[in-house]
Design a protein around this motif. Sequence first.
Motif, PDB file in Angstrom:
ATOM      1  N   ARG A  73       4.022  14.289   1.480  1.00  0.00           N
ATOM      2  CA  ARG A  73       2.901  13.686   2.187  1.00  0.00           C
ATOM      3  C   ARG A  73       1.688  14.607   2.084  1.00  0.00           C
ATOM      4  O   ARG A  73       1.798  15.799   2.323  1.00  0.00           O
ATOM      5  CB  ARG A  73       3.215  13.493   3.657  1.00  0.00           C
ATOM      6  N   PRO A  74       0.537  14.049   1.713  1.00  0.00           N
ATOM      7  CA  PRO A  74      -0.651  14.883   1.614  1.00  0.00           C
ATOM      8  C   PRO A  74      -1.187  15.273   2.987  1.00  0.00           C
ATOM      9  O   PRO A  74      -0.868  14.638   3.994  1.00  0.00           O
ATOM     10  CB  PRO A  74      -1.639  13.990   0.874  1.00  0.00           C
ATOM     11  N   GLY A  75      -1.970  16.297   3.001  1.00  0.00           N
ATOM     12  CA  GLY A  75      -2.636  16.693   4.235  1.00  0.00           C
ATOM     13  C   GLY A  75      -2.017  17.925   4.863  1.00  0.00           C
ATOM     14  O   GLY A  75      -0.952  18.392   4.482  1.00  0.00           O
TER      15      GLY A  75
ATOM     16  N   LEU B 109       8.314   6.487  -2.314  1.00  0.00           N
ATOM     17  CA  LEU B 109       7.334   6.855  -3.340  1.00  0.00           C
ATOM     18  C   LEU B 109       8.002   7.595  -4.493  1.00  0.00           C
ATOM     19  O   LEU B 109       7.723   7.320  -5.666  1.00  0.00           O
ATOM     20  CB  LEU B 109       6.244   7.744  -2.736  1.00  0.00           C
TER      21      LEU B 109
ATOM     22  N   THR C 200      -1.845   6.808 -12.105  1.00  0.00           N
ATOM     23  CA  THR C 200      -0.717   7.407 -11.398  1.00  0.00           C
ATOM     24  C   THR C 200       0.515   7.449 -12.289  1.00  0.00           C
ATOM     25  O   THR C 200       1.243   8.449 -12.310  1.00  0.00           O
ATOM     26  CB  THR C 200      -0.408   6.612 -10.116  1.00  0.00           C
TER      27      THR C 200
ATOM     28  N   ASP D 122       0.850  -1.180   0.000  1.00  0.00           N
ATOM     29  CA  ASP D 122       0.000   0.000   0.000  1.00  0.00           C
ATOM     30  C   ASP D 122       0.890   1.237   0.000  1.00  0.00           C
ATOM     31  O   ASP D 122       1.658   1.465   0.931  1.00  0.00           O
ATOM     32  CB  ASP D 122      -0.902  -0.020   1.232  1.00  0.00           C
ATOM     33  N   SER D 123       0.790   2.045  -1.027  1.00  0.00           N
ATOM     34  CA  SER D 123       1.655   3.218  -1.171  1.00  0.00           C
ATOM     35  C   SER D 123       1.452   4.236  -0.060  1.00  0.00           C
ATOM     36  O   SER D 123       2.329   5.035   0.221  1.00  0.00           O
ATOM     37  CB  SER D 123       1.424   3.890  -2.523  1.00  0.00           C
ATOM     38  N   ARG D 124       0.287   4.216   0.578  1.00  0.00           N
ATOM     39  CA  ARG D 124       0.029   5.172   1.657  1.00  0.00           C
ATOM     40  C   ARG D 124       0.915   4.919   2.867  1.00  0.00           C
ATOM     41  O   ARG D 124       1.113   5.803   3.689  1.00  0.00           O
ATOM     42  CB  ARG D 124      -1.436   5.123   2.075  1.00  0.00           C
ATOM     43  N   THR D 125       1.459   3.708   2.971  1.00  0.00           N
ATOM     44  CA  THR D 125       2.300   3.376   4.122  1.00  0.00           C
ATOM     45  C   THR D 125       3.790   3.548   3.820  1.00  0.00           C
ATOM     46  O   THR D 125       4.598   3.411   4.733  1.00  0.00           O
ATOM     47  CB  THR D 125       2.051   1.925   4.568  1.00  0.00           C
TER      48      THR D 125
ATOM     49  N   VAL E 253       8.022   8.859   1.941  1.00  0.00           N
ATOM     50  CA  VAL E 253       7.999   9.737   0.767  1.00  0.00           C
ATOM     51  C   VAL E 253       9.174   9.425  -0.162  1.00  0.00           C
ATOM     52  O   VAL E 253       9.011   9.412  -1.384  1.00  0.00           O
ATOM     53  CB  VAL E 253       8.008  11.217   1.206  1.00  0.00           C
TER      54      VAL E 253
END
Length: 88
Positions: A64-66, A14, A44, A5-8, A11
């Motif tokens: 990182r988003p957010g 990625l 993507t 899972d790329s969210r984990t 950066v």
Amino acid sequence: MDNIDSRTLPVAALNERRRRAVKMRLDGVSLKDTAAQCEMSNTTLIAAVKAYRASGWKALDVERPGRPQGTGRTLTAEQEREVQRLIR
């Protein structure tokens, strides 16, 4: 093979994954094969290649988003402590 899972991912990982995918596409590897090997969606991968073509390698770097932690608060630290004290 289990997909990561790329969210984990960090950066840096990625960004390296995006760079590797763009290099593969520039070398003529098909979209489907590149997406499978780099564990990315076609969408993507296409976005990464477009970003590279528009602005070069620096455009591939993601952050990182957010919102950064602690921003957007309406209470001061003292007010937050008082609210927490009242709740307890």
